[in-house]
Design a protein around this motif. Sequence first.
Motif, PDB file in Angstrom:
ATOM      1  N   ASP A 108       0.812  -1.217   0.000  1.00 31.39           N
ATOM      2  CA  ASP A 108       0.000   0.000   0.000  1.00 31.39           C
ATOM      3  C   ASP A 108       0.844   1.265   0.000  1.00 31.39           C
ATOM      4  OD1 ASP A 108      -2.224  -1.573  -0.003  1.00 31.39           O
ATOM      5  OD2 ASP A 108      -2.751  -1.239   2.088  1.00 31.39           O
ATOM      6  N   PHE A 109       2.089   1.180   0.446  1.00 32.06           N
ATOM      7  CA  PHE A 109       2.945   2.365   0.483  1.00 32.06           C
ATOM      8  C   PHE A 109       3.521   2.687  -0.892  1.00 32.06           C
ATOM      9  CE2 PHE A 109       6.874   4.668   1.786  1.00 32.06           C
ATOM     10  CZ  PHE A 109       6.222   5.743   2.363  1.00 32.06           C
ATOM     11  N   ALA A 110       3.667   1.683  -1.744  1.00 28.16           N
ATOM     12  CA  ALA A 110       4.246   1.901  -3.076  1.00 28.16           C
ATOM     13  C   ALA A 110       3.483   2.946  -3.895  1.00 28.16           C
ATOM     14  CB  ALA A 110       4.345   0.576  -3.824  1.00 28.16           C
ATOM     15  N   PRO A 111       2.139   2.898  -3.968  1.00 31.74           N
ATOM     16  CA  PRO A 111       1.474   3.937  -4.757  1.00 31.74           C
ATOM     17  C   PRO A 111       1.596   5.326  -4.148  1.00 31.74           C
ATOM     18  CG  PRO A 111      -0.146   2.544  -3.688  1.00 31.74           C
ATOM     19  CD  PRO A 111       1.192   1.907  -3.473  1.00 31.74           C
ATOM     20  N   ALA A 112       1.698   5.409  -2.830  1.00 33.61           N
ATOM     21  CA  ALA A 112       1.887   6.725  -2.205  1.00 33.61           C
ATOM     22  C   ALA A 112       3.206   7.335  -2.666  1.00 33.61           C
ATOM     23  CB  ALA A 112       1.849   6.598  -0.684  1.00 33.61           C
ATOM     24  N   VAL A 113       4.249   6.517  -2.720  1.00 35.47           N
ATOM     25  CA  VAL A 113       5.551   6.997  -3.197  1.00 35.47           C
ATOM     26  C   VAL A 113       5.455   7.397  -4.662  1.00 35.47           C
ATOM     27  CG1 VAL A 113       7.908   6.243  -3.722  1.00 35.47           C
ATOM     28  CG2 VAL A 113       6.891   5.708  -1.507  1.00 35.47           C
ATOM     29  N   ALA A 114       4.818   6.558  -5.475  1.00 37.12           N
ATOM     30  CA  ALA A 114       4.700   6.844  -6.909  1.00 37.12           C
ATOM     31  C   ALA A 114       3.916   8.123  -7.159  1.00 37.12           C
ATOM     32  CB  ALA A 114       4.049   5.661  -7.626  1.00 37.12           C
ATOM     33  N   VAL A 115       2.819   8.303  -6.443  1.00 34.06           N
ATOM     34  CA  VAL A 115       2.002   9.506  -6.625  1.00 34.06           C
ATOM     35  C   VAL A 115       2.787  10.747  -6.188  1.00 34.06           C
ATOM     36  CG1 VAL A 115      -0.035  10.730  -5.740  1.00 34.06           C
ATOM     37  CG2 VAL A 115      -0.228   8.357  -6.501  1.00 34.06           C
ATOM     38  N   LEU A 116       3.451  10.672  -5.048  1.00 35.91           N
ATOM     39  CA  LEU A 116       4.198  11.830  -4.556  1.00 35.91           C
ATOM     40  C   LEU A 116       5.297  12.245  -5.536  1.00 35.91           C
ATOM     41  CD1 LEU A 116       4.819  13.888  -2.320  1.00 35.91           C
ATOM     42  CD2 LEU A 116       6.362  12.182  -1.342  1.00 35.91           C
ATOM     43  N   PHE A 117       6.125  11.306  -5.960  1.00 37.88           N
ATOM     44  CA  PHE A 117       7.225  11.649  -6.852  1.00 37.88           C
ATOM     45  C   PHE A 117       6.719  12.065  -8.233  1.00 37.88           C
ATOM     46  CE2 PHE A 117       9.699   9.735  -3.570  1.00 37.88           C
ATOM     47  CZ  PHE A 117      10.963  10.274  -3.683  1.00 37.88           C
ATOM     48  N   SER A 118       5.662  11.431  -8.708  1.00 37.26           N
ATOM     49  CA  SER A 118       5.100  11.832 -10.006  1.00 37.26           C
ATOM     50  C   SER A 118       4.546  13.250  -9.920  1.00 37.26           C
ATOM     51  CB  SER A 118       4.006  10.859 -10.437  1.00 37.26           C
ATOM     52  OG  SER A 118       4.553   9.587 -10.694  1.00 37.26           O
ATOM     53  N   TRP A 119       3.836  13.547  -8.836  1.00 36.68           N
ATOM     54  CA  TRP A 119       3.292  14.892  -8.662  1.00 36.68           C
ATOM     55  C   TRP A 119       4.412  15.927  -8.589  1.00 36.68           C
ATOM     56  CZ3 TRP A 119      -0.323  18.132  -9.473  1.00 36.68           C
ATOM     57  CH2 TRP A 119      -0.338  19.351  -8.816  1.00 36.68           C
ATOM     58  N   LEU A 120       5.457  15.643  -7.819  1.00 36.53           N
ATOM     59  CA  LEU A 120       6.548  16.612  -7.699  1.00 36.53           C
ATOM     60  C   LEU A 120       7.249  16.822  -9.037  1.00 36.53           C
ATOM     61  CD1 LEU A 120       8.035  15.640  -4.222  1.00 36.53           C
ATOM     62  CD2 LEU A 120       6.575  17.591  -4.793  1.00 36.53           C
ATOM     63  N   SER A 121       7.376  15.770  -9.834  1.00 36.65           N
ATOM     64  CA  SER A 121       7.967  15.929 -11.164  1.00 36.65           C
ATOM     65  C   SER A 121       7.075  16.804 -12.048  1.00 36.65           C
ATOM     66  CB  SER A 121       8.173  14.564 -11.826  1.00 36.65           C
ATOM     67  OG  SER A 121       9.119  13.812 -11.122  1.00 36.65           O
ATOM     68  N   LEU A 122       5.792  16.491 -12.078  1.00 31.50           N
ATOM     69  CA  LEU A 122       4.861  17.290 -12.886  1.00 31.50           C
ATOM     70  C   LEU A 122       4.834  18.741 -12.434  1.00 31.50           C
ATOM     71  CD1 LEU A 122       1.909  14.771 -13.163  1.00 31.50           C
ATOM     72  CD2 LEU A 122       3.403  15.535 -15.017  1.00 31.50           C
ATOM     73  N   ARG A 123       4.890  18.937 -11.138  1.00 31.20           N
ATOM     74  CA  ARG A 123       4.889  20.280 -10.564  1.00 31.20           C
ATOM     75  C   ARG A 123       6.052  21.103 -11.082  1.00 31.20           C
ATOM     76  NH1 ARG A 123       7.171  22.909  -6.397  1.00 31.20           N
ATOM     77  NH2 ARG A 123       5.803  24.220  -5.185  1.00 31.20           N
ATOM     78  N   GLY A 124       7.237  20.496 -11.106  1.00 32.98           N
ATOM     79  CA  GLY A 124       8.409  21.197 -11.609  1.00 32.98           C
ATOM     80  C   GLY A 124       8.358  21.426 -13.108  1.00 32.98           C
ATOM     81  N   TRP A 125       7.886  20.424 -13.858  1.00 32.96           N
ATOM     82  CA  TRP A 125       7.846  20.551 -15.306  1.00 32.96           C
ATOM     83  C   TRP A 125       6.839  21.588 -15.776  1.00 32.96           C
ATOM     84  CZ3 TRP A 125       7.195  14.595 -16.102  1.00 32.96           C
ATOM     85  CH2 TRP A 125       8.388  13.954 -15.764  1.00 32.96           C
TER      86      TRP A 125
END
Length: 173
Positions: A108-125
């Motif tokens: 259950d923790f894996a998607p939390a990590v994926a969502v957080l890092f994906s969001w931070l990448s999109l945020r910067g881009w």
Amino acid sequence: MDNPEAGPVRTWFLPSVLLVLATAVYGAILYPAMADPIPVHWDGSGSADRYAAKTVGAVFAQLMVALGIVVFLWLLHKFVPVRMLRHGETDHAQACREAAAGKKVLADFAPAVAVLFSWLSLRGWLGLAGPWTLWLPFALVVLFTVLLVIRVLSVALAPPSPTPPKMPPADRL
């Protein structure tokens, strides 16, 4: 190895990897139009305070870290509970419950990590700014993590299951 009563364990590792890869594909589409330099760090108010030259490594570093963390969580999911069960000779049922709870937390923790890092990448881009774009995702991941820890502790601290009475050997019946 697994508790036969528990049934199949639903995991989120593959969807997490797919989310990170989909974000990377979107980043590859955005790459030619990204600003140079790109933001790589933000302060507490959500404003970019460090920049790096636009390179493939700088643009996709967060997603590579996310992919590494998800794979590491998958490896833990595969091997750590087996070790827990091997050392649970005193109360096998409790060891099975703890192993299943540990596997569920990792899954259950894996998607939390994926969502957080994906969001931070999109945020910067995409150049999104403001504290809500930074603190809200972190707060949600922290809340999610606390809920997972509470769930695991409730399993780990549960009273041991009653041991069934030992049956005499068949030759003494």
